[in-house]
Design an enzyme around this catalytic site. Structure first.
Site, PDB file in Angstrom:
ATOM      1  N   CYS A 145       1.027  -1.267   0.143  1.00  0.00           N
ATOM      2  CA  CYS A 145      -0.221   0.169  -0.349  1.00  0.00           C
ATOM      3  C   CYS A 145       1.062   1.177   0.380  1.00  0.00           C
ATOM      4  O   CYS A 145       1.298   1.622  -1.070  1.00  0.00           O
ATOM      5  CB  CYS A 145      -0.830   0.243   1.000  1.00  0.00           C
ATOM      6  SG  CYS A 145      -2.576   1.552   0.862  1.00  0.00           S
ATOM      7  N   ASP A 164      -9.135  -3.297  -7.455  1.00  0.00           N
ATOM      8  CA  ASP A 164      -9.157  -2.377  -6.430  1.00  0.00           C
ATOM      9  C   ASP A 164      -9.221  -1.155  -5.979  1.00  0.00           C
ATOM     10  O   ASP A 164      -9.314  -0.090  -6.936  1.00  0.00           O
ATOM     11  CB  ASP A 164      -7.131  -2.329  -6.505  1.00  0.00           C
ATOM     12  CG  ASP A 164      -6.743  -2.036  -5.561  1.00  0.00           C
ATOM     13  OD1 ASP A 164      -6.886  -0.747  -4.557  1.00  0.00           O
ATOM     14  OD2 ASP A 164      -5.175  -1.171  -4.811  1.00  0.00           O
ATOM     15  N   HIS A 208      -7.377  -4.631  -2.391  1.00  0.00           N
ATOM     16  CA  HIS A 208      -6.268  -4.339  -1.914  1.00  0.00           C
ATOM     17  C   HIS A 208      -6.176  -4.797  -0.860  1.00  0.00           C
ATOM     18  O   HIS A 208      -7.592  -4.825  -0.316  1.00  0.00           O
ATOM     19  CB  HIS A 208      -6.995  -2.956  -2.004  1.00  0.00           C
ATOM     20  CG  HIS A 208      -6.025  -2.353  -1.210  1.00  0.00           C
ATOM     21  ND1 HIS A 208      -5.039  -1.129  -2.473  1.00  0.00           N
ATOM     22  CD2 HIS A 208      -5.516  -1.682   0.329  1.00  0.00           C
ATOM     23  CE1 HIS A 208      -3.453  -0.452  -1.531  1.00  0.00           C
ATOM     24  NE2 HIS A 208      -4.398  -0.420  -0.317  1.00  0.00           N
TER      25      HIS A 208
END
Length: 138
Positions: free
Chosen positions: A25, A72, A105
């Site tokens: 991330c 995502d 994600h």
């Protein structure tokens, strides 16, 4: 600057000869930054790193593997496509972009209790791909 201090310590105090980085991330974006700036790192793996901060920067110094999720909510596939186009135009080192189908994600670092059975093969593949990339360059 913090990364520079850690890298210097690893080289000088620990005798590290080849150093790779992995980031998830925000850390994935940090990996891309390091791959653009730091001459002491041999390779990196960026997992769902936010691309929008680096839209105009694609001349990587070191081999980099990018892992993205097809679904995502934070990183649209259009950004991934743009990154790939920029890398093709400007990048002189080995890189790979891989989009894992149906994933969201954070899929690679999910905890065991958060893994849906249908996602498990992609999670395991992402983890294997990450390790294989590091082994290739370190």
């Amino acid at each position: 600057r913090e990364a520079d201090v850690v890298l210097k310590y690893l080289r000088e105090q620990c005798g590290a000869k080849k150093i790779g980085v992995i980031g998830f991330c925000w850390g994935g974006a940090a990996v891309q930054h390091l791959m653009l700036k730091n001459p002491h790192i041999k390779t990196g793996v960026s997992l769902y790193g936010v691309i929008r901060f680096f839209e105009d920067r694609s001349n990587l110094l070191h081999p980099t593997f990018f892992i993205f999720a097809e679904k995502d909510d934070h990183i649209p596939l259009e950004q991934v496509t743009l990154l790939e186009q920029k890398l093709k135009q400007n990048c002189k080192v080995d890189y790979e972009i891989k989009i894992y189908p149906g994933q969201t994600h954070g899929f690679v670092h999910r905890k065991r209790e958060d893994i849906n059975p249908q996602d498990k093969p992609y999670i395991e593949e992402g983890r294997r791909d990450m390790i294989n990339w590091l082994n290739k360059y370190l």
